[in-house]
Design a protein around this motif. Sequence first.
Motif, PDB file in Angstrom:
ATOM      1  N   ASN A 286     -22.936   2.377  -6.619  1.00 19.39           N
ATOM      2  CA  ASN A 286     -21.235   1.874  -6.386  1.00 19.39           C
ATOM      3  C   ASN A 286     -20.695   3.107  -6.205  1.00 19.39           C
ATOM      4  O   ASN A 286     -19.242   2.375  -6.026  1.00 19.39           O
ATOM      5  CB  ASN A 286     -20.557   1.108  -7.701  1.00 19.39           C
ATOM      6  N   TYR A 287     -21.155   4.129  -5.580  1.00 17.84           N
ATOM      7  CA  TYR A 287     -20.289   5.100  -4.838  1.00 17.84           C
ATOM      8  C   TYR A 287     -20.898   5.569  -3.678  1.00 17.84           C
ATOM      9  O   TYR A 287     -22.255   5.576  -3.453  1.00 17.84           O
ATOM     10  CB  TYR A 287     -20.179   6.439  -5.914  1.00 17.84           C
ATOM     11  N   LYS A 288     -20.067   6.069  -2.744  1.00 18.28           N
ATOM     12  CA  LYS A 288     -20.725   6.495  -1.348  1.00 18.28           C
ATOM     13  C   LYS A 288     -19.960   7.934  -0.911  1.00 18.28           C
ATOM     14  O   LYS A 288     -18.735   8.083  -1.262  1.00 18.28           O
ATOM     15  CB  LYS A 288     -20.509   5.305  -0.379  1.00 18.28           C
ATOM     16  N   GLU A 289     -20.389   8.516  -0.018  1.00 15.78           N
ATOM     17  CA  GLU A 289     -19.946   9.607   0.489  1.00 15.78           C
ATOM     18  C   GLU A 289     -20.536   9.677   2.076  1.00 15.78           C
ATOM     19  O   GLU A 289     -21.524   9.355   2.483  1.00 15.78           O
ATOM     20  CB  GLU A 289     -20.923  10.926  -0.152  1.00 15.78           C
ATOM     21  N   VAL A 290     -19.348   9.961   2.921  1.00 11.50           N
ATOM     22  CA  VAL A 290     -19.584   9.874   4.420  1.00 11.50           C
ATOM     23  C   VAL A 290     -19.761  11.587   4.813  1.00 11.50           C
ATOM     24  O   VAL A 290     -19.018  12.367   4.470  1.00 11.50           O
ATOM     25  CB  VAL A 290     -18.633   9.345   5.086  1.00 11.50           C
ATOM     26  N   LEU A 291     -20.738  11.705   5.576  1.00  3.63           N
ATOM     27  CA  LEU A 291     -21.088  12.985   6.044  1.00  3.63           C
ATOM     28  C   LEU A 291     -21.234  13.191   7.485  1.00  3.63           C
ATOM     29  O   LEU A 291     -21.514  11.999   8.300  1.00  3.63           O
ATOM     30  CB  LEU A 291     -22.431  13.550   5.573  1.00  3.63           C
TER      31      LEU A 291
END
Length: 152
Positions: free
Chosen positions: A83-88
Amino acid sequence: MLEVCQKKHMFLGLGLLVSITLVVLILESRLTTSVRQNKTQQFIIENNSTCWMREEYTVIQECHPCTDFDLVSRSLGVCIHTNYKEVLRCKSGETVTKSCDRVALVDQRKFVKFEVWCFTMGLFSYVLSYARYRVLSRRTHQKLERRLNRVT
């Protein structure tokens, strides 16, 4: 029981409790960080892109919660498990969304806010009880003075 304790013993006990709490928090923070580093978690990556594993990347958006739409529609596969995301953004220019752990910094901030709130409430309670103690002591002192003035 508390009436028997002297102020310096109470402050010493309070200081001991605060210092033990700080030591536990520091140890917990360091141990969980080392456990996370040793643990190799394989999170789901959008479009099976692993450019962030082979080349340098910059973080566009830090680890943050997925939106309700992402969770309900399952449009982003990375949001399903944590339920968590990170954009790279990789050095090649490719933008990748990857799943990540819950942000420990957010939890830490919430805990610090809670501790500050508890300290403030404790300080307020202390000031209030000290003021009440002073008022009652003054009343008792005035009563004794009146009685002594009547006797003489």
